[in-house]
Design a protein around this motif. Structure first.
Motif, PDB file in Angstrom:
ATOM      1  N   SER A  35       7.997   0.365 -24.631  1.00  0.00           N
ATOM      2  CA  SER A  35       7.605   0.561 -23.242  1.00  0.00           C
ATOM      3  C   SER A  35       8.824   0.772 -22.341  1.00  0.00           C
ATOM      4  CB  SER A  35       6.794  -0.642 -22.766  1.00  0.00           C
ATOM      5  OG  SER A  35       6.457  -0.509 -21.417  1.00  0.00           O
ATOM      6  N   GLU A  36       9.847  -0.059 -22.521  1.00  0.00           N
ATOM      7  CA  GLU A  36      11.064   0.096 -21.733  1.00  0.00           C
ATOM      8  C   GLU A  36      11.751   1.420 -22.043  1.00  0.00           C
ATOM      9  OE1 GLU A  36      13.898  -3.113 -21.378  1.00  0.00           O
ATOM     10  OE2 GLU A  36      12.313  -4.544 -21.898  1.00  0.00           O
ATOM     11  N   ALA A  37      11.709   1.829 -23.300  1.00  0.00           N
ATOM     12  CA  ALA A  37      12.324   3.104 -23.692  1.00  0.00           C
ATOM     13  C   ALA A  37      11.626   4.266 -22.999  1.00  0.00           C
ATOM     14  CB  ALA A  37      12.287   3.274 -25.205  1.00  0.00           C
ATOM     15  N   GLU A  38      10.301   4.214 -22.957  1.00  0.00           N
ATOM     16  CA  GLU A  38       9.540   5.269 -22.278  1.00  0.00           C
ATOM     17  C   GLU A  38       9.906   5.328 -20.796  1.00  0.00           C
ATOM     18  OE1 GLU A  38       5.568   4.047 -23.209  1.00  0.00           O
ATOM     19  OE2 GLU A  38       5.598   5.032 -25.191  1.00  0.00           O
ATOM     20  N   ASP A  39       9.984   4.152 -20.173  1.00  0.00           N
ATOM     21  CA  ASP A  39      10.361   4.098 -18.755  1.00  0.00           C
ATOM     22  C   ASP A  39      11.770   4.626 -18.530  1.00  0.00           C
ATOM     23  OD1 ASP A  39       7.900   2.973 -18.218  1.00  0.00           O
ATOM     24  OD2 ASP A  39       8.658   0.918 -18.035  1.00  0.00           O
ATOM     25  N   LEU A  40      12.667   4.291 -19.438  1.00  0.00           N
ATOM     26  CA  LEU A  40      14.055   4.723 -19.331  1.00  0.00           C
ATOM     27  C   LEU A  40      14.170   6.247 -19.430  1.00  0.00           C
ATOM     28  CD1 LEU A  40      16.943   3.679 -19.015  1.00  0.00           C
ATOM     29  CD2 LEU A  40      17.014   3.326 -21.480  1.00  0.00           C
ATOM     30  N   VAL A  41      13.449   6.843 -20.354  1.00  0.00           N
ATOM     31  CA  VAL A  41      13.465   8.302 -20.501  1.00  0.00           C
ATOM     32  C   VAL A  41      12.859   8.961 -19.265  1.00  0.00           C
ATOM     33  CG1 VAL A  41      12.545  10.257 -21.815  1.00  0.00           C
ATOM     34  CG2 VAL A  41      13.473   8.270 -23.016  1.00  0.00           C
ATOM     35  N   GLN A  42      11.764   8.393 -18.781  1.00  0.00           N
ATOM     36  CA  GLN A  42      11.126   8.950 -17.582  1.00  0.00           C
ATOM     37  C   GLN A  42      12.083   8.901 -16.395  1.00  0.00           C
ATOM     38  OE1 GLN A  42       7.326   7.246 -16.641  1.00  0.00           O
ATOM     39  NE2 GLN A  42       7.228   8.216 -14.643  1.00  0.00           N
ATOM     40  N   GLU A  43      12.743   7.768 -16.201  1.00  0.00           N
ATOM     41  CA  GLU A  43      13.692   7.636 -15.101  1.00  0.00           C
ATOM     42  C   GLU A  43      14.866   8.605 -15.272  1.00  0.00           C
ATOM     43  OE1 GLU A  43      15.328   6.404 -11.535  1.00  0.00           O
ATOM     44  OE2 GLU A  43      13.314   6.057 -12.333  1.00  0.00           O
ATOM     45  N   THR A  44      15.267   8.833 -16.515  1.00  0.00           N
ATOM     46  CA  THR A  44      16.354   9.782 -16.790  1.00  0.00           C
ATOM     47  C   THR A  44      15.975  11.166 -16.297  1.00  0.00           C
ATOM     48  OG1 THR A  44      17.088   8.517 -18.708  1.00  0.00           O
ATOM     49  CG2 THR A  44      17.725  10.845 -18.624  1.00  0.00           C
ATOM     50  N   TYR A  45      14.766  11.608 -16.635  1.00  0.00           N
ATOM     51  CA  TYR A  45      14.342  12.943 -16.204  1.00  0.00           C
ATOM     52  C   TYR A  45      14.133  13.019 -14.695  1.00  0.00           C
ATOM     53  CZ  TYR A  45      14.160  15.103 -20.757  1.00  0.00           C
ATOM     54  OH  TYR A  45      14.509  15.668 -21.957  1.00  0.00           O
ATOM     55  N   VAL A  46      13.657  11.949 -14.085  1.00  0.00           N
ATOM     56  CA  VAL A  46      13.493  11.941 -12.626  1.00  0.00           C
ATOM     57  C   VAL A  46      14.851  12.141 -11.959  1.00  0.00           C
ATOM     58  CG1 VAL A  46      12.950  10.447 -10.641  1.00  0.00           C
ATOM     59  CG2 VAL A  46      11.375  10.584 -12.573  1.00  0.00           C
ATOM     60  N   ARG A  47      15.844  11.402 -12.419  1.00  0.00           N
ATOM     61  CA  ARG A  47      17.186  11.534 -11.828  1.00  0.00           C
ATOM     62  C   ARG A  47      17.818  12.874 -12.173  1.00  0.00           C
ATOM     63  NH1 ARG A  47      19.957   5.561 -12.004  1.00  0.00           N
ATOM     64  NH2 ARG A  47      18.153   4.476 -11.146  1.00  0.00           N
ATOM     65  N   ALA A  48      17.566  13.354 -13.373  1.00  0.00           N
ATOM     66  CA  ALA A  48      18.136  14.649 -13.761  1.00  0.00           C
ATOM     67  C   ALA A  48      17.570  15.770 -12.902  1.00  0.00           C
ATOM     68  CB  ALA A  48      17.865  14.918 -15.238  1.00  0.00           C
ATOM     69  N   ILE A  49      16.281  15.719 -12.630  1.00  0.00           N
ATOM     70  CA  ILE A  49      15.661  16.756 -11.802  1.00  0.00           C
ATOM     71  C   ILE A  49      16.262  16.729 -10.395  1.00  0.00           C
ATOM     72  CG2 ILE A  49      13.494  17.410 -10.651  1.00  0.00           C
ATOM     73  CD1 ILE A  49      12.085  16.635 -13.314  1.00  0.00           C
ATOM     74  N   ARG A  50      16.474  15.524  -9.867  1.00  0.00           N
ATOM     75  CA  ARG A  50      17.076  15.407  -8.529  1.00  0.00           C
ATOM     76  C   ARG A  50      18.495  15.971  -8.496  1.00  0.00           C
ATOM     77  NH1 ARG A  50      15.600   9.234  -7.698  1.00  0.00           N
ATOM     78  NH2 ARG A  50      13.361   9.457  -7.412  1.00  0.00           N
ATOM     79  N   ALA A  51      19.232  15.784  -9.583  1.00  0.00           N
ATOM     80  CA  ALA A  51      20.638  16.185  -9.611  1.00  0.00           C
ATOM     81  C   ALA A  51      20.855  17.551 -10.256  1.00  0.00           C
ATOM     82  CB  ALA A  51      21.450  15.133 -10.364  1.00  0.00           C
ATOM     83  N   MET A  52      19.789  18.210 -10.650  1.00  0.00           N
ATOM     84  CA  MET A  52      19.895  19.476 -11.377  1.00  0.00           C
ATOM     85  C   MET A  52      20.698  20.521 -10.598  1.00  0.00           C
ATOM     86  SD  MET A  52      19.096  20.731 -14.317  1.00  0.00           S
ATOM     87  CE  MET A  52      17.751  19.784 -14.960  1.00  0.00           C
ATOM     88  N   GLY A  53      20.612  20.493  -9.288  1.00  0.00           N
ATOM     89  CA  GLY A  53      21.341  21.461  -8.474  1.00  0.00           C
ATOM     90  C   GLY A  53      22.849  21.313  -8.565  1.00  0.00           C
ATOM     91  N   SER A  54      23.315  20.116  -8.890  1.00  0.00           N
ATOM     92  CA  SER A  54      24.758  19.898  -8.986  1.00  0.00           C
ATOM     93  C   SER A  54      25.311  20.207 -10.377  1.00  0.00           C
ATOM     94  CB  SER A  54      25.090  18.449  -8.616  1.00  0.00           C
ATOM     95  OG  SER A  54      24.518  17.565  -9.565  1.00  0.00           O
ATOM     96  N   LEU A  55      24.439  20.496 -11.322  1.00  0.00           N
ATOM     97  CA  LEU A  55      24.870  20.808 -12.684  1.00  0.00           C
ATOM     98  C   LEU A  55      25.432  22.225 -12.717  1.00  0.00           C
ATOM     99  CD1 LEU A  55      24.882  19.586 -15.540  1.00  0.00           C
ATOM    100  CD2 LEU A  55      22.692  20.670 -15.924  1.00  0.00           C
ATOM    101  N   ARG A  56      26.626  22.354 -13.276  1.00  0.00           N
ATOM    102  CA  ARG A  56      27.258  23.672 -13.347  1.00  0.00           C
ATOM    103  C   ARG A  56      26.654  24.519 -14.457  1.00  0.00           C
ATOM    104  NH1 ARG A  56      32.577  21.427 -14.344  1.00  0.00           N
ATOM    105  NH2 ARG A  56      32.390  19.639 -13.003  1.00  0.00           N
TER     106      ARG A  56
END
Length: 187
Positions: A35-56
């Motif tokens: 359960s924690e692993a699922e939450d961790l992956v979900q949070e990873t993608y949420v943050r990645a989507i927010r920061a996607m614009g800064s990715l070169r």
């Protein structure tokens, strides 16, 4: 067909979705809880989507996602220093299908060996589990692992060597025990 223009966060985020299984495996190694692993992956993608614009353009998306996941995990650990991470037994939803080329006994032995390897990896210290997973299962380079773990590549190589040695010791004891049990069953 995508309704969003090329270069939008939705299209760019979809480019990293192929790493979800690897991220989940890594999250399981870190959390030892499905359960924690699922939450961790979900949070990873949420943050990645927010920061996607800064990715070169041309950046290593896989390494970037693994770094985000690891940083989130350590931030969560800092917030609950007194809480213990408990390994949950039997939390494997993977479906095993019998290989028709193997007889039932061979399939059983193969399944048991895979289980012994997973259990041995879980008994390794967290630093060792991390490098084994990232190198052997995710097939990341030493430099990519060093970037994710924020340490020199030499440290990664030495941790990996020690992890493999420890894993070899754990598995040799486990396989000797299972070989003995197999011989008794066969007789």
């Amino acid at each position: 067909m995508s309704l969003t223009p090329e270069g939008s966060p939705v299209v760019e985020a979809a480019a990293g979705i192929e790493h979800i299984d690897g991220l989940f495996s890594y999250a399981l190694v870190l959390t030892r809880n499905r359960s924690e692993a699922e939450d961790l992956v979900q949070e990873t993608y949420v943050r990645a989507i927010r920061a996607m614009g800064s990715l070169r353009i041309g950046s290593n998306v896989k390494g970037w996602l693994f770094t985000i996941l690891r940083n989130i995990w350590f931030n969560q650990l800092r917030h609950r220093r007194t809480a213990k991470v408990v390994a949950m037994d039997g939390e494997e939803n993977a479906v095993d299908f019998a290989d028709t080329a193997k007889d039932p006994y061979a399939f059983y032995v193969s399944k048991m060996e895979h289980q012994q390897v997973r259990e041995a990896i879980q008994r390794l210290p967290a630093d060792f589990r991390e490098v084994i997973l990232l190198r052997e299962f995710e097939e990341l380079s030493y430099q990519e692992i060093a970037t994710i773990l924020d340490c020199p590549a030499g440290t990664v190589m030495s941790r990996l060597a020690r992890a493999r040695t420890k894993l070899r010791t754990l598995l040799s004891a486990a396989f000797k025990t299972s070989d003995f049990a197999r011989k008794e069953v066969m007789e």
